[in-house]
Design a protein around this motif. Sequence first.
Motif, PDB file in Angstrom:
ATOM      1  N   LEU A  48       0.821  -1.212   0.000  1.00 15.47           N
ATOM      2  CA  LEU A  48       0.000   0.000   0.000  1.00 15.47           C
ATOM      3  C   LEU A  48       0.855   1.262   0.000  1.00 15.47           C
ATOM      4  O   LEU A  48       1.969   1.261   0.501  1.00 15.47           O
ATOM      5  CB  LEU A  48      -0.909   0.003   1.223  1.00 15.47           C
ATOM      6  N   TYR A  61      -6.863   5.453   1.391  1.00 16.26           N
ATOM      7  CA  TYR A  61      -6.107   4.303   0.867  1.00 16.26           C
ATOM      8  C   TYR A  61      -6.629   3.871  -0.505  1.00 16.26           C
ATOM      9  O   TYR A  61      -5.991   3.115  -1.189  1.00 16.26           O
ATOM     10  CB  TYR A  61      -6.243   3.109   1.838  1.00 16.26           C
ATOM     11  N   THR A  88      -1.154   1.805  -4.563  1.00 14.56           N
ATOM     12  CA  THR A  88       0.019   1.036  -4.115  1.00 14.56           C
ATOM     13  C   THR A  88       1.274   1.877  -4.262  1.00 14.56           C
ATOM     14  O   THR A  88       1.262   2.912  -4.937  1.00 14.56           O
ATOM     15  CB  THR A  88       0.191  -0.249  -4.967  1.00 14.56           C
TER      16      THR A  88
END
Length: 878
Positions: A48, A61, A88
Amino acid sequence: MSGGLFDRWRTAPTPLPEPQVPPAVGLQLWLDDQARVQRLAGPLRTLLALPGQAGGRLHDYLLRHSWVVLEGEPADWQGQPLDLDFHTAVGQALHTRGWLLRQAQGWMLQLFDIGDLLREQRWDRQRPLLGEIGHALRECGAARLVQTTEAQLQRLAEHWQARSLRLLLREADGWRHYASSEGAWPWPADRTLQARLQAWPAQGLVEANDDLELLALCGGVSLFLVPCRLGQDTEAWLLCAGAPQLPPADMALALLRTLVEPLLVRHRRQQLHEQAAHLDDLQQQLGAGWWQWPAQGDLQLDPTLAAALELPRRASEQQWLACLHPADREPAQLALAQARDGQALSLNVRVLGNDVQAPPRWLHWAGHGRGGQVRGFLLDISALKAQEQQAGAARARLENLIASSPAVIYVQRYAEGALHSEFFSASLAPVLGWAMDGEQARQPGLAVHPQDRALWLERTRSLLRDGQVRCRYRLRDQRGGYHWILDEARLLRDDLGQPLEVVGLWLDVSEASEAAERMRQSEERYRVLVEDSPAMICRYRPDLTLLFGNRPLADYLGCTPAQLEGADLGQWLSDGQREGFVQRLQALTPEHPVSCAEICLQLPGREHAWWVWADRGLFDDHGRLLEVQAVGRDNTEVRRSQQQLLQGAKMATLGELATGLVHEINQPLNVMRMAVANTLKRLDNGAADPAYLVDKLRRIEAQVERAARLVEHMRVYGRRSALEHVPFAAWDAVAGAQALLEEGLRGKGVALRLECADAQPRVLGHQDQLEQVLINLLVNARDALLEQGRAQPWIRVRQVLEAQCLCLLVDDNAGGIDPHLHARIFEPFFTTKPAGVGTGLGLSVSHGIVAHMGGRLTVSNAGEGACFRIELPLHSTS
Ligand code: ADP
């Protein structure tokens, strides 16, 4: 699919140390009731973008499009699968699917990576697309194959999100670009691509299930090569630039085959069509085509050839032979029979068309037989045959020309720096009497005139040096006589520039040379004649520029003959003379090219010269005067004598008039004597008042003036005439004669009547000379009147104007002249007067004067006596 080039996570960062919790799978996120992240677990968390920052919002996120899945609070998301895409650290999204689980405190989101699953689904969706692409390529029109391929590549590129796709097809000499999608992209140069593709291992891609080849990173963009193998060979390459990802290799290869197979089939067919069309075209242009004749059956012909020969595509032997020229039928039959036995067939035959007028076509019939069957080709050689015939005819004409030419045509072969006679045309014998194989023909140099041998040697030298020559020399004939020969020769060289042979001709120019020599001699004679002639001879242009002048002319003009060339003839003429001279030249015409005149020149060191001058004009074809040839003779002495004669005649006239003049002068003297005597008498008487005296003196003065005028006129009359003609009023001459004669005539009882017109036009000449003519006429008339003893004698002078001339008519009433004497009275010394009285020169001199003024003096009998008519041209002032 796993592993290989598309392993997206190959560049993943080093994983963080595992937390002290039961081993987690996938990705676990612990959330509070407001969806704030409390903790992260599971191996995927290391990927992440925000791995370690607990306490952030779950939304931070996620990729933006995943936010819609998370409407409301965590409690609302329970019990349903959640597909969430995460940011990511390597840029690509992490696709996950999972569920929300209730925990003692808050919530736990359990997620699994479904990236591979999605990818396969996506490629599976492309299969129908490839079906459509294959269909489009099979069905489109041949002319639109390239455009359709480009459109389909474009569709594929959009699906693969590639910047550009390019398709290369195999050709005989390498890989050729066939089509590309729209996107502009800096492909490597064709040469680099070619080299790269040639080096590609022929085997193994599909079998080894290898990755697709990454050719290079061009401008930071990946470039993939996808080979398309049909059978054993790679038939095409798909170049794919800038795709984020491609389907797995085996799938990409299969997809490409779907695209390329129909394309290649159509492309190859189209190429075959084009080749066939080219072949047909070529055959048509050459007039060629195949034929075959099976052991049993008919002759089969190429369709185009059959149409050109006006034969069916399958023709029987009879049909074939019937279309041949009768003379070629038997050779054709024999040749075919031999070919069936295995011999080569090669025969030229003539084919007759339906149009019997048209010339037959020539065909070259070639072929070979095997097992009784013969096959070969037919080639139209009509053009060649026509050229051959033309060349043959031209050659025959040339040979004929050579044989019948009056010139001797010869060929000399070059060998080792020398020329050897090889051929002479048949005219050698008539021209020089030499035999073709005689000694002279073999070595012509020996027959050259001894004086011309140097010329002959120089001819050979310059021929070899310059490649051509033209010269003259003398050659001895069989009988020993010499001929002047004009030799024109040219050297021919081979492809390397080496001398090969000389071709030339000999022309017998003896006659022309002798004629030229005669001409030269004759010209020389004329030149001597012209030079030595006492006459002045010259040639000059119409603008009076001298081209040539002989020595006498130069001597007269005080220079050398060479100085005369280019000199202006007009410089020795006065303006008036020059004007008259040019006018005379302008009057020359091809019909009347000759003109004569007496011209007056102002020569250096001499007073004046009079030349009798004859001009002959030379004209071009258009009648334009080119130049003038002139011959002149000095007439100055004659002219002087004439002038002296005139002067003498004038003085004689004056002498003749002396009696009348004495009377003329006596008259005023008498008047004055009387006036003086009367005045003296008055003075003696004392009766001379001033008025009387003034009157007498005035009368004396008038008489003095009268006598002075008379004397003055006699003085002017007695003067020599001017050299050149001048314009003057003709009537002034009449008045002059009147002044000298009137008183004397009156004394003899003869009345002088003058009838003058108002206008007093002018003529060209000398006034005193015209006056002399008039005096002669008046004196003759007076003598005739006195001789006849007429009762009321009169003489009349009139002036009459006619078209271009002025006439002075002098007549009297003395009874006229015997018509038999009219022609003779103008002869010199003709007189009817007694010896010692008449001289017989008066009319002769008068005639000459009038003629010199360009006029005429004639006589006739009119009314009561003779009438003399003086015609003079009017002087034009223009
Ligand atoms: P000359 O007067 O000395 O005789 P001319 O030549 O002047 O010489 O004249 C030649 C002749 O012409 C004269 O002798 C005369 O017979 C004749 N003649 C000339 N004029 C006349 C005239 N007007 N009438 C008659 N006879 C004339």
